[in-house]
Design a protein around this motif. Structure first.
Motif, PDB file in Angstrom:
ATOM      1  N   GLU A 160      -0.183  -7.085   7.674  1.00  0.00           N
ATOM      2  CA  GLU A 160      -1.223  -6.078   7.438  1.00  0.00           C
ATOM      3  C   GLU A 160      -0.655  -4.668   7.607  1.00  0.00           C
ATOM      4  O   GLU A 160      -0.955  -3.759   6.821  1.00  0.00           O
ATOM      5  N   ALA A 161       0.182  -4.483   8.629  1.00  0.00           N
ATOM      6  CA  ALA A 161       0.791  -3.172   8.874  1.00  0.00           C
ATOM      7  C   ALA A 161       1.739  -2.802   7.745  1.00  0.00           C
ATOM      8  O   ALA A 161       1.774  -1.652   7.290  1.00  0.00           O
ATOM      9  N   ALA A 162       2.526  -3.774   7.274  1.00  0.00           N
ATOM     10  CA  ALA A 162       3.486  -3.506   6.194  1.00  0.00           C
ATOM     11  C   ALA A 162       2.766  -3.110   4.905  1.00  0.00           C
ATOM     12  O   ALA A 162       3.217  -2.218   4.178  1.00  0.00           O
ATOM     13  N   ILE A 163       1.657  -3.760   4.635  1.00  0.00           N
ATOM     14  CA  ILE A 163       0.880  -3.415   3.436  1.00  0.00           C
ATOM     15  C   ILE A 163       0.273  -2.028   3.583  1.00  0.00           C
ATOM     16  O   ILE A 163       0.324  -1.210   2.645  1.00  0.00           O
ATOM     17  N   ALA A 164      -0.283  -1.742   4.737  1.00  0.00           N
ATOM     18  CA  ALA A 164      -0.889  -0.425   4.963  1.00  0.00           C
ATOM     19  C   ALA A 164       0.148   0.684   4.851  1.00  0.00           C
ATOM     20  O   ALA A 164      -0.147   1.779   4.327  1.00  0.00           O
ATOM     21  N   GLU A 165       1.363   0.411   5.322  1.00  0.00           N
ATOM     22  CA  GLU A 165       2.441   1.408   5.273  1.00  0.00           C
ATOM     23  C   GLU A 165       3.176   1.424   3.937  1.00  0.00           C
ATOM     24  O   GLU A 165       4.027   2.287   3.703  1.00  0.00           O
ATOM     25  N   GLN A 166       2.855   0.432   3.068  1.00  0.00           N
ATOM     26  CA  GLN A 166       3.542   0.289   1.773  1.00  0.00           C
ATOM     27  C   GLN A 166       5.054   0.227   1.993  1.00  0.00           C
ATOM     28  O   GLN A 166       5.837   0.942   1.375  1.00  0.00           O
ATOM     29  N   ASP A 167       5.428  -0.675   2.880  1.00  0.00           N
ATOM     30  CA  ASP A 167       6.814  -0.808   3.338  1.00  0.00           C
ATOM     31  C   ASP A 167       7.709  -1.343   2.218  1.00  0.00           C
ATOM     32  O   ASP A 167       7.432  -2.414   1.662  1.00  0.00           O
ATOM     33  N   PRO A 168       8.801  -0.643   1.881  1.00  0.00           N
ATOM     34  CA  PRO A 168       9.721  -1.143   0.849  1.00  0.00           C
ATOM     35  C   PRO A 168      10.304  -2.513   1.186  1.00  0.00           C
ATOM     36  O   PRO A 168      10.569  -3.316   0.281  1.00  0.00           O
ATOM     37  N   VAL A 169      10.516  -2.802   2.468  1.00  0.00           N
ATOM     38  CA  VAL A 169      11.074  -4.093   2.863  1.00  0.00           C
ATOM     39  C   VAL A 169      10.102  -5.231   2.524  1.00  0.00           C
ATOM     40  O   VAL A 169      10.517  -6.362   2.244  1.00  0.00           O
ATOM     41  N   ALA A 170       8.819  -4.931   2.499  1.00  0.00           N
ATOM     42  CA  ALA A 170       7.810  -5.931   2.146  1.00  0.00           C
ATOM     43  C   ALA A 170       7.655  -6.081   0.644  1.00  0.00           C
ATOM     44  O   ALA A 170       6.960  -6.989   0.178  1.00  0.00           O
ATOM     45  N   GLY A 171       8.310  -5.203  -0.124  1.00  0.00           N
ATOM     46  CA  GLY A 171       8.248  -5.327  -1.578  1.00  0.00           C
ATOM     47  C   GLY A 171       7.808  -4.080  -2.324  1.00  0.00           C
ATOM     48  O   GLY A 171       7.871  -4.034  -3.551  1.00  0.00           O
ATOM     49  N   PHE A 172       7.363  -3.058  -1.609  1.00  0.00           N
ATOM     50  CA  PHE A 172       6.882  -1.826  -2.248  1.00  0.00           C
ATOM     51  C   PHE A 172       8.076  -0.939  -2.627  1.00  0.00           C
ATOM     52  O   PHE A 172       8.336   0.079  -2.003  1.00  0.00           O
ATOM     53  N   ALA A 173       8.797  -1.357  -3.656  1.00  0.00           N
ATOM     54  CA  ALA A 173      10.055  -0.700  -4.014  1.00  0.00           C
ATOM     55  C   ALA A 173       9.931   0.243  -5.202  1.00  0.00           C
ATOM     56  O   ALA A 173      10.899   0.936  -5.526  1.00  0.00           O
ATOM     57  N   GLY A 174       8.787   0.285  -5.865  1.00  0.00           N
ATOM     58  CA  GLY A 174       8.627   1.162  -7.019  1.00  0.00           C
ATOM     59  C   GLY A 174       9.005   0.479  -8.324  1.00  0.00           C
ATOM     60  O   GLY A 174       9.726  -0.522  -8.339  1.00  0.00           O
ATOM     61  N   LEU A 175       8.522   1.032  -9.428  1.00  0.00           N
ATOM     62  CA  LEU A 175       8.673   0.389 -10.733  1.00  0.00           C
ATOM     63  C   LEU A 175      10.130   0.271 -11.170  1.00  0.00           C
ATOM     64  O   LEU A 175      10.585  -0.797 -11.578  1.00  0.00           O
ATOM     65  N   GLU A 176      10.887   1.362 -11.122  1.00  0.00           N
ATOM     66  CA  GLU A 176      12.253   1.325 -11.634  1.00  0.00           C
ATOM     67  C   GLU A 176      13.124   0.337 -10.872  1.00  0.00           C
ATOM     68  O   GLU A 176      13.886  -0.435 -11.463  1.00  0.00           O
ATOM     69  N   PHE A 177      13.005   0.366  -9.562  1.00  0.00           N
ATOM     70  CA  PHE A 177      13.812  -0.528  -8.728  1.00  0.00           C
ATOM     71  C   PHE A 177      13.413  -1.981  -8.966  1.00  0.00           C
ATOM     72  O   PHE A 177      14.281  -2.860  -9.104  1.00  0.00           O
ATOM     73  N   SER A 178      12.121  -2.245  -9.033  1.00  0.00           N
ATOM     74  CA  SER A 178      11.646  -3.617  -9.244  1.00  0.00           C
ATOM     75  C   SER A 178      12.055  -4.130 -10.616  1.00  0.00           C
ATOM     76  O   SER A 178      12.424  -5.302 -10.768  1.00  0.00           O
ATOM     77  N   ARG A 179      12.011  -3.270 -11.612  1.00  0.00           N
ATOM     78  CA  ARG A 179      12.429  -3.667 -12.956  1.00  0.00           C
ATOM     79  C   ARG A 179      13.927  -3.972 -12.990  1.00  0.00           C
ATOM     80  O   ARG A 179      14.357  -4.930 -13.639  1.00  0.00           O
ATOM     81  N   MET A 180      14.712  -3.160 -12.288  1.00  0.00           N
ATOM     82  CA  MET A 180      16.152  -3.390 -12.236  1.00  0.00           C
ATOM     83  C   MET A 180      16.454  -4.785 -11.690  1.00  0.00           C
ATOM     84  O   MET A 180      17.309  -5.506 -12.219  1.00  0.00           O
ATOM     85  N   ILE A 181      15.750  -5.189 -10.629  1.00  0.00           N
ATOM     86  CA  ILE A 181      15.961  -6.512 -10.051  1.00  0.00           C
ATOM     87  C   ILE A 181      15.521  -7.600 -11.025  1.00  0.00           C
ATOM     88  O   ILE A 181      16.249  -8.573 -11.263  1.00  0.00           O
ATOM     89  N   ALA A 182      14.347  -7.418 -11.617  1.00  0.00           N
ATOM     90  CA  ALA A 182      13.797  -8.435 -12.513  1.00  0.00           C
ATOM     91  C   ALA A 182      14.680  -8.664 -13.733  1.00  0.00           C
ATOM     92  O   ALA A 182      14.727  -9.778 -14.271  1.00  0.00           O
ATOM     93  N   GLU A 183      15.392  -7.638 -14.156  1.00  0.00           N
ATOM     94  CA  GLU A 183      16.225  -7.733 -15.358  1.00  0.00           C
ATOM     95  C   GLU A 183      17.646  -8.222 -15.071  1.00  0.00           C
ATOM     96  O   GLU A 183      18.428  -8.400 -16.011  1.00  0.00           O
ATOM     97  N   SER A 184      17.967  -8.465 -13.811  1.00  0.00           N
ATOM     98  CA  SER A 184      19.315  -8.905 -13.442  1.00  0.00           C
ATOM     99  C   SER A 184      19.285 -10.332 -12.894  1.00  0.00           C
ATOM    100  O   SER A 184      18.750 -10.565 -11.807  1.00  0.00           O
ATOM    101  N   PRO A 185      19.866 -11.301 -13.605  1.00  0.00           N
ATOM    102  CA  PRO A 185      19.931 -12.666 -13.069  1.00  0.00           C
ATOM    103  C   PRO A 185      20.626 -12.732 -11.710  1.00  0.00           C
ATOM    104  O   PRO A 185      20.225 -13.509 -10.837  1.00  0.00           O
ATOM    105  N   THR A 186      21.648 -11.903 -11.532  1.00  0.00           N
ATOM    106  CA  THR A 186      22.374 -11.887 -10.259  1.00  0.00           C
ATOM    107  C   THR A 186      21.465 -11.468  -9.113  1.00  0.00           C
ATOM    108  O   THR A 186      21.443 -12.086  -8.040  1.00  0.00           O
ATOM    109  N   LEU A 187      20.688 -10.409  -9.332  1.00  0.00           N
ATOM    110  CA  LEU A 187      19.817  -9.896  -8.275  1.00  0.00           C
ATOM    111  C   LEU A 187      18.638 -10.826  -8.013  1.00  0.00           C
ATOM    112  O   LEU A 187      18.199 -10.973  -6.866  1.00  0.00           O
TER     113      LEU A 187
END
Length: 215
Positions: free
Chosen positions: A100-127
């Motif tokens: 709950e705290a991580a969601i409220a804080e929009q913690d990057p470690v919990a997944g709140f990494a932003g569109l560009e970063f998330s897209r970079m991971i999704a487009e890389s089989p290695t990542l």
């Protein structure tokens, strides 16, 4: 001529190392976002950071470590939540509270990494493969923490099942954040959507785990 001995205070030397590490990570991220993870070379990263290739690999053994530079924090996050249980609090309750705290804080470690970063991971089989491995490692670290909490070996079926269930909820919520991010939703909207969804997900585990690993 001999080099002068390094007489800088330990704190200053460590700060310099952290500064160099962060610079390399920042330059690497810029390149990854601009041209993709797979296409970017260590040589390009070294040139952008104005350091030697060996310096890059001294700080980051693998290229993917430059992306997941907070992987140790990620892997240990659920175990740390279990260790931080308050008196009378179960592992489930502590993990729910931390989530709950991580969601409220929009913690990057919990997944709140932003569109560009998330897209970079999704487009890389290695990542994508690396991220899956980090989730597995996080679940194993959680199992170890639960085993310590209840005084059983990590191979105990109850411990392993509890870790698998709790790990699955966190993995699902992480994937949900990625899904909403890639759909173009900003972090504050994702947090608003995820908070009640996380509550429902944890509620599913209450019947079986409400009294497990109580501090």
């Amino acid at each position: 001529m001999t080099a002068e001995p390094d007489t800088a205070p330990l704190g200053l030397r460590e700060a310099k190392k952290q500064e160099t590490r962060q610079l390399i990570s920042d330059r690497a991220t810029q390149l990854f976002l601009a041209q993709g993870f797979e296409r970017t070379t260590i040589a390009e990263i070294a040139e952008a950071a104005r350091v030697a290739k060996k310096t890059v690999t001294n700080y980051f053994a693998r290229k993917e470590d430059l992306v997941f530079d907070r992987q140790d924090e990620f892997v240990s996050s659920l175990a740390r939540a279990v260790d931080a249980r308050q008196p009378g609090e179960s592992a489930l309750s502590s993990l729910r509270r931390a989530c709950e705290a991580a969601i409220a804080e929009q913690d990057p470690v919990a997944g709140f990494a932003g569109l560009e970063f998330s897209r970079m991971i999704a487009e890389s089989p290695t990542l994508v493969t690396c991220l899956r491995t980090l989730h597995d490692q996080r679940e194993q670290a959680l199992a170890d923490a639960l085993a310590d909490a209840v005084g059983e070996p990590a191979s105990d079926i109850t411990v392993r099942t509890a870790a698998a269930l709790l790990g699955a909820v966190h993995r699902t919520l992480f994937q949900r954040i990625q899904e909403l991010t890639l759909a173009g939703h900003p972090n504050h909207e994702i947090a608003a959507t995820l908070a009640p969804e996380a509550a429902r997900a944890f509620d599913l585990l209450e019947p079986g785990l409400a009294d497990f690993a109580v501090a």
